[in-house]
Design an enzyme around this catalytic site. Sequence first.
Site, short mmCIF file in Angstrom:
data_model
loop_
_atom_site.label_atom_id
_atom_site.label_comp_id
_atom_site.label_asym_id
_atom_site.label_seq_id
_atom_site.Cartn_x
_atom_site.Cartn_y
_atom_site.Cartn_z
CB VAL A 173 -12.04 35.82 94.42
CG1 VAL A 173 -11.89 35.77 92.91
CG2 VAL A 173 -10.84 36.51 95.06
CG PHE A 190 -10.98 31.49 95.41
CD1 PHE A 190 -10.66 32.27 94.30
CD2 PHE A 190 -9.95 31.10 96.27
CE1 PHE A 190 -9.36 32.66 94.05
CE2 PHE A 190 -8.64 31.50 96.03
CZ PHE A 190 -8.34 32.27 94.93
CG ASP A 191 -18.78 31.51 93.78
OD1 ASP A 191 -19.52 30.88 94.55
OD2 ASP A 191 -18.96 31.58 92.55
CG PHE A 192 -16.97 25.35 93.49
CD1 PHE A 192 -15.66 24.89 93.56
CD2 PHE A 192 -17.91 24.55 92.87
CE1 PHE A 192 -15.29 23.68 93.00
CE2 PHE A 192 -17.57 23.33 92.31
CZ PHE A 192 -16.25 22.89 92.38
CG ASP A 193 -21.19 26.37 91.20
OD1 ASP A 193 -21.56 25.50 90.41
OD2 ASP A 193 -21.09 26.18 92.43
#
Length: 217
Positions: A161, A7-10
């Site tokens: 994602v 996953f990306d965070f922001d």
Amino acid sequence: MIEAVVFDFDGTIMDTNGIVMASWQHTYRQLTGREGERETILRTFGEPLEKSLSEAFPDKPLELSLKTYRDFHRDNFLEMIELFPGIREMLAEIKAAGYKMGLATSRVKTTTYQGMAKYNLEDFFDAVVTVEDVSKHKPDPESFLVTASKLGAAPEKAVMVGDTRFDILCGKNAGAKTILVGWSEAMSEGTYNEENSLKPDFVLENPADLKGILERI
């Protein structure tokens, strides 16, 4: 068969759009006396900050723009971030299904971990790779590849994602499947369009649908 989810965070896990936009506008006001164009700022979402600031303020020392941005960001970060709706439930479901999960973010380590700690997300992720952990940044595949390696998954057995073109191209450049989320402000403001030809493998509009998508890949 997919074994790991990166996953990306922001803009993907955490709604940081408000604090990022506010930090940018504060920096514009301090350095130029005006606010920046909203669409221009949104196009930088997902990009390493140093690169974005050096291009936005080429006549200012990078150290000055970084300090202006980061001081405001640090002082307001925890008050202005929130989990997107349904994210905790999504993470719990994916974890329970046996998938390994990691974060690959262009954010610095300090605020990444602060954000996770605020919402007790640490136990969901088996690997966290931040901007300090790589030498090349999205859309280069390094952050995805490092995360997948830490998870013990081959790129073709993992999926990226994220919410920006940088995330999707990072995954594509690694040879992985990609999922673009539909709840980010960056998405709604035109990051995903025919012009940039992202063509993610899937678009995820509801976090609750992620498990079903993974089972179809």
